[in-house]
Design an enzyme around this catalytic site. Structure first.
Site, short mmCIF file in Angstrom:
data_model
loop_
_atom_site.label_atom_id
_atom_site.label_comp_id
_atom_site.label_asym_id
_atom_site.label_seq_id
_atom_site.Cartn_x
_atom_site.Cartn_y
_atom_site.Cartn_z
N MET A 30 0.85 -1.20 0.00
CA MET A 30 0.00 0.00 0.00
C MET A 30 0.88 1.25 0.00
SD MET A 30 -3.44 -0.98 2.06
CE MET A 30 -2.84 -0.68 3.69
N HIS A 34 8.94 1.13 3.51
CA HIS A 34 10.01 1.16 4.52
C HIS A 34 10.87 -0.08 4.31
CE1 HIS A 34 7.51 -1.83 6.46
NE2 HIS A 34 6.51 -0.96 6.56
N GLU A 35 11.85 -0.27 5.19
CA GLU A 35 12.81 -1.39 5.02
C GLU A 35 12.11 -2.75 4.99
OE1 GLU A 35 16.11 -2.01 4.41
OE2 GLU A 35 16.14 0.08 3.85
N HIS A 37 9.17 -3.45 3.55
CA HIS A 37 8.77 -3.65 2.15
C HIS A 37 10.00 -3.95 1.29
CE1 HIS A 37 5.49 -0.71 3.43
NE2 HIS A 37 4.79 -1.74 3.01
N GLY A 148 4.99 -10.22 4.21
CA GLY A 148 5.75 -10.17 5.46
C GLY A 148 5.06 -10.96 6.57
N ASP A 151 2.44 -9.49 9.32
CA ASP A 151 1.00 -9.67 9.14
C ASP A 151 0.72 -11.18 9.05
OD1 ASP A 151 0.12 -6.85 8.87
OD2 ASP A 151 1.54 -6.89 7.23
N VAL A 177 10.85 -7.18 9.73
CA VAL A 177 12.03 -6.30 9.88
C VAL A 177 11.73 -5.34 11.02
CG1 VAL A 177 13.49 -4.60 8.71
CG2 VAL A 177 12.58 -6.54 7.43
N SER A 187 4.14 1.15 8.15
CA SER A 187 3.88 2.51 7.64
C SER A 187 3.14 3.32 8.70
CB SER A 187 3.03 2.45 6.37
OG SER A 187 3.67 1.65 5.41
O1 PAF Z 1 -0.10 -5.85 3.55
C1 PAF Z 1 -0.54 -4.92 2.85
O2 PAF Z 1 0.12 -3.90 2.67
C2 PAF Z 1 -1.91 -5.04 2.21
O3 PAF Z 1 -2.80 -5.70 3.05
C3 PAF Z 1 -1.88 -5.71 0.82
C4 PAF Z 1 -1.40 -7.15 0.90
C5 PAF Z 1 -0.96 -4.92 -0.10
C6 PAF Z 1 -3.28 -5.72 0.21
O4 PAF Z 1 -3.80 -4.44 0.05
#
Ligand code: PAF
Length: 284
Positions: A30, A34-35, A37, A148, A151, A177, A187
């Site tokens: 979304m 950050h590190e 991602h 990640g 989640d 991370v 974020s």
């Molecule tokens: O983890 C996220 O940033 C969001 O839930 C995703 C997987 C991009 C779906 O919108």
């Protein structure tokens, strides 16, 4: 690096890369990268010939009183970071392009996987996630997609969806991370005031406490949860949403910890809801 917003153009472009025999890696995000991602992007870069990062703040996964409108966005900064990582394509659709008027189809993973943990306090969240991720999978047709472990529930739900709907995609889980003081990167950390930022380390500290208690022989989930609760409640800006000890497959709460466990929690620190978790293998 190419930037596309149209789902159909992106689909055509990705299909052409597949037809050339390229291995495609997708990192759904979304934005406001950050590190955490970037570690997913690096995983995709290592494994793939063609790396696609989607940037889309997906309205259907936010509840009516949640932060869709204020969710942090900075496309220019994201673009710069992704150039450095050698990404091939950013897919950044608008809401109207992803959900054109008349679109009414959704994908739902039913049952305990989406009902417990975050699903209890965010009832429509996973329905939005699985719908948008299915769309991204159909648009990009990746060989692999990177998510990640911060989640953990989202990862379990997507793995279930991929198995149930026969998506021919490998889901690659990537480690959480953390900042140097243990706070998991997110974020939403940018919402934290200096006081809340200090207090926010309590999520990680409480997970470490739970781990120590289990290593010292404690097996009763309620006692472990009480110890975590007591530690968290010492931080004034913190308010617990949930603390749960669940098995890693079905995410069912366990009275006694054993086997592959997930210790998961969500805590409001000030107005900001943060999540974190720890996976543990507990000998029987
Ligand atoms: O983890 C996220 O940033 C969001 O839930 C995703 C997987 C991009 C779906 O919108």
């Amino acid at each position: 690096m190419k930037i596309l917003t149209s789902p159909s153009e992106t689909q055509t472009h990705c299909r052409a890369r597949r037809a050339e025999g390229k291995q495609i890696g997708l990192v759904p995000t979304m934005g406001f990268l950050h590190e955490g991602h970037l570690s997913l992007v690096r995983g995709a870069r290592t494994d793939s010939d063609f790396v696609v990062v989607s940037i889309f703040v997906n309205p259907t996964q936010f509840g009516p009183s949640e932060d869709f409108g204020s969710y942090p966005r900075d496309f220019e900064q994201d673009r710069r970071l992704l150039v450095v990582e050698g990404v091939d394509l950013i897919f950044a659709p608008t809401v109207e392009e992803m959900y054109p008027p008349g679109s009414v189809t959704a994908v739902e993973v039913a049952g305990q996987l989406t009902k417990g943990l975050c699903g209890a306090s965010r009832p429509s969240h996973f329905y939005g996630v699985t719908t948008v991720v299915s769309k991204l999978f159909n648009i990009v047709s990746p060989h692999r997609a990177y998510f990640g472990q911060k989640d953990a529930q989202q990862l379990a739900v997507i793995q279930r969806m991929v198995a149930d709907l026969n998506f021919d995609i490998e889901i690659v889980p990537m480690p959480t991370v953390r900042e140097s003081d243990g706070l998991a990167m997110s974020s939403r950390n940018r919402y934290l005031s200096p006081e809340a930022r200090r207090a926010a380390t309590v999520l990680y500290r409480s997970l470490q406490l739970a781990k120590e208690r289990i290593e010292d022989g404690e097996r009763t989930s309620a006692k472990i949860i009480d110890a975590m609760r007591e530690l968290i409640e010492r931080e004034k800006p913190a308010r617990i949403d949930y603390i749960e000890l669940v098995d890693t497959n079905r995410l069912e709460p366990q009275e006694l910890v054993h086997g592959e466990m997930l210790i998961a929690l969500a805590v409001f620190v000030g107005q900001t809801r943060l999540i974190d978790n720890l996976r543990m293998r507990v000998p029987d």
